[in-house]
Design a protein around this motif. Sequence first.
Motif, PDB file in Angstrom:
ATOM      1  N   PRO A  20      16.468  71.067  24.587  1.00 13.25           N
ATOM      2  CA  PRO A  20      16.789  72.082  25.593  1.00 13.25           C
ATOM      3  C   PRO A  20      17.310  71.437  26.874  1.00 13.25           C
ATOM      4  O   PRO A  20      16.931  70.318  27.229  1.00 13.25           O
ATOM      5  CB  PRO A  20      15.444  72.777  25.822  1.00 13.25           C
ATOM      6  N   THR A  21      18.223  72.118  27.544  1.00 13.26           N
ATOM      7  CA  THR A  21      18.735  71.634  28.827  1.00 13.26           C
ATOM      8  C   THR A  21      18.504  72.701  29.895  1.00 13.26           C
ATOM      9  O   THR A  21      18.648  73.894  29.647  1.00 13.26           O
ATOM     10  CB  THR A  21      20.244  71.333  28.737  1.00 13.26           C
ATOM     11  N   ARG A  22      18.181  72.232  31.078  1.00 10.39           N
ATOM     12  CA  ARG A  22      17.968  73.149  32.196  1.00 10.39           C
ATOM     13  C   ARG A  22      19.317  73.591  32.761  1.00 10.39           C
ATOM     14  O   ARG A  22      20.333  72.925  32.580  1.00 10.39           O
ATOM     15  CB  ARG A  22      17.144  72.460  33.281  1.00 10.39           C
ATOM     16  N   LEU A  23      19.318  74.712  33.456  1.00  9.34           N
ATOM     17  CA  LEU A  23      20.554  75.257  34.012  1.00  9.34           C
ATOM     18  C   LEU A  23      21.220  74.252  34.928  1.00  9.34           C
ATOM     19  O   LEU A  23      22.437  74.057  34.874  1.00  9.34           O
ATOM     20  CB  LEU A  23      20.262  76.562  34.768  1.00  9.34           C
ATOM     21  N   ARG A  24      20.445  73.576  35.764  1.00 11.47           N
ATOM     22  CA  ARG A  24      21.066  72.640  36.707  1.00 11.47           C
ATOM     23  C   ARG A  24      21.697  71.455  35.973  1.00 11.47           C
ATOM     24  O   ARG A  24      22.706  70.913  36.413  1.00 11.47           O
ATOM     25  CB  ARG A  24      20.036  72.149  37.733  1.00 11.47           C
ATOM     26  N   ASP A  25      21.106  71.089  34.837  1.00 13.34           N
ATOM     27  CA  ASP A  25      21.709  70.012  34.046  1.00 13.34           C
ATOM     28  C   ASP A  25      23.026  70.462  33.430  1.00 13.34           C
ATOM     29  O   ASP A  25      24.009  69.706  33.394  1.00 13.34           O
ATOM     30  CB  ASP A  25      20.748  69.557  32.949  1.00 13.34           C
ATOM     31  N   ARG A  26      23.055  71.719  32.944  1.00 14.62           N
ATOM     32  CA  ARG A  26      24.298  72.230  32.358  1.00 14.62           C
ATOM     33  C   ARG A  26      25.407  72.309  33.402  1.00 14.62           C
ATOM     34  O   ARG A  26      26.569  71.999  33.124  1.00 14.62           O
ATOM     35  CB  ARG A  26      24.057  73.601  31.716  1.00 14.62           C
ATOM     36  N   LEU A  27      25.064  72.709  34.629  1.00 16.34           N
ATOM     37  CA  LEU A  27      26.059  72.766  35.705  1.00 16.34           C
ATOM     38  C   LEU A  27      26.557  71.365  36.051  1.00 16.34           C
ATOM     39  O   LEU A  27      27.747  71.159  36.317  1.00 16.34           O
ATOM     40  CB  LEU A  27      25.458  73.439  36.939  1.00 16.34           C
ATOM     41  N   ARG A  28      25.644  70.410  36.031  1.00 23.59           N
ATOM     42  CA  ARG A  28      26.039  69.024  36.316  1.00 23.59           C
ATOM     43  C   ARG A  28      26.982  68.507  35.241  1.00 23.59           C
ATOM     44  O   ARG A  28      27.980  67.848  35.538  1.00 23.59           O
ATOM     45  CB  ARG A  28      24.786  68.148  36.415  1.00 23.59           C
ATOM     46  N   TYR A  29      26.681  68.822  33.980  1.00 18.61           N
ATOM     47  CA  TYR A  29      27.561  68.414  32.884  1.00 18.61           C
ATOM     48  C   TYR A  29      28.936  69.068  33.031  1.00 18.61           C
ATOM     49  O   TYR A  29      29.974  68.434  32.803  1.00 18.61           O
ATOM     50  CB  TYR A  29      26.960  68.804  31.530  1.00 18.61           C
ATOM     51  N   ALA A  30      28.956  70.364  33.408  1.00 17.64           N
ATOM     52  CA  ALA A  30      30.223  71.084  33.543  1.00 17.64           C
ATOM     53  C   ALA A  30      31.085  70.453  34.630  1.00 17.64           C
ATOM     54  O   ALA A  30      32.301  70.285  34.458  1.00 17.64           O
ATOM     55  CB  ALA A  30      29.966  72.560  33.837  1.00 17.64           C
ATOM     56  N   ARG A  31      30.485  70.107  35.750  1.00 17.18           N
ATOM     57  CA  ARG A  31      31.249  69.472  36.830  1.00 17.18           C
ATOM     58  C   ARG A  31      31.816  68.133  36.366  1.00 17.18           C
ATOM     59  O   ARG A  31      32.956  67.772  36.674  1.00 17.18           O
ATOM     60  CB  ARG A  31      30.364  69.284  38.059  1.00 17.18           C
ATOM     61  N   ALA A  32      31.023  67.384  35.632  1.00 17.51           N
ATOM     62  CA  ALA A  32      31.485  66.076  35.148  1.00 17.51           C
ATOM     63  C   ALA A  32      32.644  66.236  34.170  1.00 17.51           C
ATOM     64  O   ALA A  32      33.628  65.480  34.224  1.00 17.51           O
ATOM     65  CB  ALA A  32      30.329  65.335  34.479  1.00 17.51           C
ATOM     66  N   LEU A  33      32.564  67.246  33.291  1.00 12.86           N
ATOM     67  CA  LEU A  33      33.643  67.464  32.331  1.00 12.86           C
ATOM     68  C   LEU A  33      34.923  67.915  33.028  1.00 12.86           C
ATOM     69  O   LEU A  33      36.034  67.509  32.658  1.00 12.86           O
ATOM     70  CB  LEU A  33      33.218  68.495  31.280  1.00 12.86           C
ATOM     71  N   LEU A  34      34.784  68.750  34.063  1.00 11.79           N
ATOM     72  CA  LEU A  34      35.960  69.218  34.797  1.00 11.79           C
ATOM     73  C   LEU A  34      36.680  68.080  35.504  1.00 11.79           C
ATOM     74  O   LEU A  34      37.886  68.164  35.768  1.00 11.79           O
ATOM     75  CB  LEU A  34      35.559  70.298  35.808  1.00 11.79           C
ATOM     76  N   ALA A  35      35.974  67.024  35.805  1.00 13.01           N
ATOM     77  CA  ALA A  35      36.588  65.867  36.462  1.00 13.01           C
ATOM     78  C   ALA A  35      37.385  65.002  35.492  1.00 13.01           C
ATOM     79  O   ALA A  35      38.147  64.133  35.922  1.00 13.01           O
ATOM     80  CB  ALA A  35      35.503  65.022  37.137  1.00 13.01           C
ATOM     81  N   LEU A  36      37.220  65.250  34.174  1.00 16.95           N
ATOM     82  CA  LEU A  36      37.937  64.463  33.171  1.00 16.95           C
ATOM     83  C   LEU A  36      39.329  65.040  32.925  1.00 16.95           C
ATOM     84  O   LEU A  36      39.581  66.214  33.195  1.00 16.95           O
ATOM     85  CB  LEU A  36      37.147  64.457  31.857  1.00 16.95           C
ATOM     86  N   PRO A  37      40.241  64.247  32.372  1.00 17.84           N
ATOM     87  CA  PRO A  37      41.599  64.736  32.099  1.00 17.84           C
ATOM     88  C   PRO A  37      41.606  65.834  31.043  1.00 17.84           C
ATOM     89  O   PRO A  37      40.756  65.876  30.167  1.00 17.84           O
ATOM     90  CB  PRO A  37      42.338  63.490  31.589  1.00 17.84           C
TER      91      PRO A  37
END
Length: 379
Positions: free
Chosen positions: A52-69
């Motif tokens: 399971p992942t917490r909401l704040r972890d999912r948001l952190r992952y999303a921001r990191a993915l958006l920074a990728l090409p």
Amino acid sequence: CTLVLQHPGALRRMLWNADELSVSEAYLYDDVDIEGDIGALIALADRFFVQPTRLRDRLRYARALLALPKGGKPRLGRQPAHLRGAPRSQERDRQAVSYHYNVSNDFFALWLDPRMVYSCAYFERPDDTLEAAQEKKLDTICRKLRLAPGQRFLDVGCGWGGLVIHAAARYGVDALGITLSQPQADFANHRIEAAGLAGRCRVECADYREIQTAGAYDKISSVGMFEHVGEASLRGYFDWAWTLLRPGGAFLNHGIAFTQRQPQRHGTFFDRYVFPDGELAALSSTLLAAESSGFEVRDVEGLREHYKITLKLWLVRLEQRHADVLRLTDEVTYRVWRLYMALAAHQFASGRTTIYQTLLGKQNQGASEMPLARSDWYR
């Protein structure tokens, strides 16, 4: 193992809507490659998806993915199945079987055993060869059914005819195999002719529902076909087998099942690229349907560990013949089967899926025509 990113946008494309299907497609269409032990990466991906992942972890992952090409490669080669028609209709079932099995006989011959047996082998020891374990499986089925000279034997979903050829040659039965794949039927009948068994053995391209002669068979087997029936059709399937058997006959049903803690899912890699419309039922549902049709459950044997070993041996043989596979088909097809075998082996090893060989009897005025002890089957 090593996960190779094939272009700058690979990681974002694979993980933005991360699920089993998107990650699988990233590998199939070469956004990423997997070098080394593919099973090791599957174990890691499994941990990623189940924890399971917490909401704040999912948001952190999303921001990191958006920074990728962004970006990706065109998805060429074998495509997911697109079946037409009513679910469980004969025409749609033919499409589903053709999608998987009609790659080419030569493709399967590269990594199956010489008999072309495409189902779980039976290992007395973990280091048995695939060839020996498949022969043992065929012989165990014949012994469980107590096949004898002159009996009429039907094998449903017979593949390339390994079981009907073995049963006719070793046990003297009059054997009919049926498959929905015309290339399989042609291959099997060529082998039957070469073995000199054409008078007692044949394979037809037919749906099981097209075989309707009541009481025509002493024994019936279904090995690796049951997964295509569907839970809603179980009662009709067992009613059909019951009708075809003579009183005192036996039906051996060999099929994969899910455990009660791992329910059926749709839209997965398996559903889209491997066995479209495949559906696993729990053992309890299977036995209830069989008993409701009138069968007596005589024996149930779990073969989960056997299938894990079988799949790993197939995988090694497939990987060793990679160059030969590419002479027959495309890279995507190779990757579909490589991933399918590794993922299925992991599911059997983890206990998420299992497989049972169930022996069912049709009583003859109370008589079962079965041995008193299992030792009769395994001697």
